[in-house]
Scaffold this motif. Structure first.
Motif, PDB file in Angstrom:
ATOM      1  N   MET A   1       0.844  -1.207   0.000  1.00 33.30           N
ATOM      2  CA  MET A   1       0.000   0.000   0.000  1.00 33.30           C
ATOM      3  C   MET A   1       0.877   1.255   0.000  1.00 33.30           C
ATOM      4  O   MET A   1       0.660   2.180  -0.780  1.00 33.30           O
ATOM      5  N   MET A   2       1.885   1.263   0.873  1.00 30.10           N
ATOM      6  CA  MET A   2       2.739   2.447   0.992  1.00 30.10           C
ATOM      7  C   MET A   2       3.528   2.697  -0.291  1.00 30.10           C
ATOM      8  O   MET A   2       3.864   3.835  -0.609  1.00 30.10           O
ATOM      9  N   ALA A   3       3.817   1.635  -1.026  1.00 32.37           N
ATOM     10  CA  ALA A   3       4.571   1.804  -2.271  1.00 32.37           C
ATOM     11  C   ALA A   3       3.763   2.570  -3.316  1.00 32.37           C
ATOM     12  O   ALA A   3       4.316   3.060  -4.293  1.00 32.37           O
TER      13      ALA A   3
ATOM     14  N   ASP B   1      -7.230  15.537   0.061  1.00 27.61           N
ATOM     15  CA  ASP B   1      -6.158  15.431  -0.937  1.00 27.61           C
ATOM     16  C   ASP B   1      -6.834  15.259  -2.297  1.00 27.61           C
ATOM     17  O   ASP B   1      -7.871  14.612  -2.392  1.00 27.61           O
ATOM     18  N   ASP B   2      -6.250  15.859  -3.338  1.00 29.67           N
ATOM     19  CA  ASP B   2      -6.876  15.731  -4.655  1.00 29.67           C
ATOM     20  C   ASP B   2      -6.538  14.397  -5.318  1.00 29.67           C
ATOM     21  O   ASP B   2      -7.142  14.041  -6.321  1.00 29.67           O
ATOM     22  N   PHE B   3      -5.580  13.648  -4.764  1.00 24.85           N
ATOM     23  CA  PHE B   3      -5.259  12.333  -5.317  1.00 24.85           C
ATOM     24  C   PHE B   3      -5.902  11.235  -4.472  1.00 24.85           C
ATOM     25  O   PHE B   3      -5.624  11.126  -3.279  1.00 24.85           O
TER      26      PHE B   3
ATOM     27  N   ARG C   1      -6.454   7.274   0.084  1.00 20.28           N
ATOM     28  CA  ARG C   1      -6.590   5.871   0.485  1.00 20.28           C
ATOM     29  C   ARG C   1      -5.447   5.446   1.399  1.00 20.28           C
ATOM     30  O   ARG C   1      -5.655   4.736   2.393  1.00 20.28           O
ATOM     31  N   ILE C   2      -4.248   5.883   1.062  1.00 22.11           N
ATOM     32  CA  ILE C   2      -3.085   5.538   1.889  1.00 22.11           C
ATOM     33  C   ILE C   2      -3.258   6.112   3.297  1.00 22.11           C
ATOM     34  O   ILE C   2      -3.079   5.406   4.289  1.00 22.11           O
ATOM     35  N   VAL C   3      -3.630   7.375   3.373  1.00 15.03           N
ATOM     36  CA  VAL C   3      -3.772   8.009   4.690  1.00 15.03           C
ATOM     37  C   VAL C   3      -4.900   7.327   5.472  1.00 15.03           C
ATOM     38  O   VAL C   3      -4.769   7.041   6.660  1.00 15.03           O
TER      39      VAL C   3
END
Lengths: 191, 131
Positions: A114-116, B13-15, B20-22
């Protein structure tokens, strides 16, 4: 003819515009190299993570199948008392220790995968800037060709506080290169 | 972590990848009550509707950027207490100083790690007296 074109461009003020656009191309090359670098790193990280996770998942499957087969034997009345005791103990150890340990290991690799994906945010910003440059180049050349319009209104440069990621920090003192430097700066300012 | 796991986060975030990561990282840290906004203007609408306790925002976004969002939050009486953590690719010292002066609760520069997010959240919770 080349002379005439040169003069015309000079008269219309496009020589400066073209000069500016051409000088922006090396920067664009650096930006694209940055995209290639980040995406390559991300791909490597993901592949490394799957290399680590795959054997863990295989172990879980093989361990479960092996225990399952022995339980099948028990249900077919093919297991002695001692064998049954051993099976029960091994199954308990599998459920309490081996299985959670391997699923945690797998989960850590999923997080790594995921972090990648964080490159997409950075490369997206960089690519957007290249697209703007390409548009500038296109409209500049178009205007030269039709030789009619006065100097077109250029897309405003982004405000000085919105520059996107730093592509090359070498020799620059106005930028930070990692979180530690952010923290140090804020500390030094008393925040 | 002593902060309330039900704490409601807004990730701006616009991305979508970064949102999703956060969101996933917050989930790993035990916070599952997360909503998303794709720019500052949408974020402000959601914040005005109420119920949020923490804002994590990018800087460079269309319509309304993260700094303007932060400044607007700080100048709006019913929002100004909200902690605002910036996660951004903007790495000029000028940016970091501007964010701090505008009242940012924290500043994380991209690319960042799960550890950095956890550390900064805890630092903010400590300051809020939640940890």
């Amino acid at each position: 003819m080349a002379r005439a074109l040169h003069d015309t461009l000079g008269q219309l003020g496009y020589d400066k515009l073209l000069e500016k656009t051409v000088s922006a191309l090396p920067d664009a090359k650096d930006r694209l190299a940055y995209v290639a670098n980040l995406t390559e790193q991300a791909a490597c990280r993901v592949l490394n993570a799957t290399d680590v996770a795959a054997p863990l998942v295989d172990d879980i499957e093989n361990g479960a199948l092996a225990l399952g087969k022995r339980w099948d034997k028990l249900f077919a009345n093919e297991l002695g008392v001692e064998e049954f005791k051993a099976l029960a103990e091994e199954t308990r150890a599998f459920l309490n220790e081996q299985l959670p340990q391997k699923t945690r290991g797998t989960h850590a690799q999923l997080t790594e995968i995921m972090m990648a994906q964080d490159f997409q945010d950075l490369t997206g910003q960089v690519i957007k800037k290249i697209v703007v440059l390409a548009q500038d180049l296109e409209s500049g050349l178009m205007n030269v060709l039709i030789e009619v319009l006065p100097e077109t209104k250029r897309t405003d440069e982004v405000a000085s506080l919105m520059n996107g990621p730093v592509i090359n920090a070498e020799g620059r003192t106005d930028v930070v290169v990692n979180q530690e430097q952010v923290d140090d700066l804020l500390d030094s300012l008393g925040f | 972590m002593a902060a309330d796991p039900k704490m409601r986060f807004l990730v701006v975030d616009d991305f979508s990848t970064m949102r999703r990561i956060v969101r996933n990282l917050l989930k790993e840290l035990g916070y599952t009550n997360v909503d998303e906004a794709e720019d500052g203007a949408i974020a402000l609408q959601k914040l005005q509707a109420g119920g949020f306790e923490f804002v994590v925002t990018d800087w460079n976004m269309p319509n309304m950027d993260g700094l303007t969002l932060l400044q607007t939050i700080r100048s709006t009486p019913n929002l100004k207490h909200l902690p605002v953590l910036m996660i951004t690719a903007e790495a000029k010292k000028e940016n970091i100083i501007a964010a701090a002066q505008a009242g940012a609760s924290g500043y994380i520069v991209k690319p960042f790690t799960a550890g950095t997010l956890s550390e900064k959240l805890n630092k903010i919770f400590e300051k809020m007296g939640l940890a």
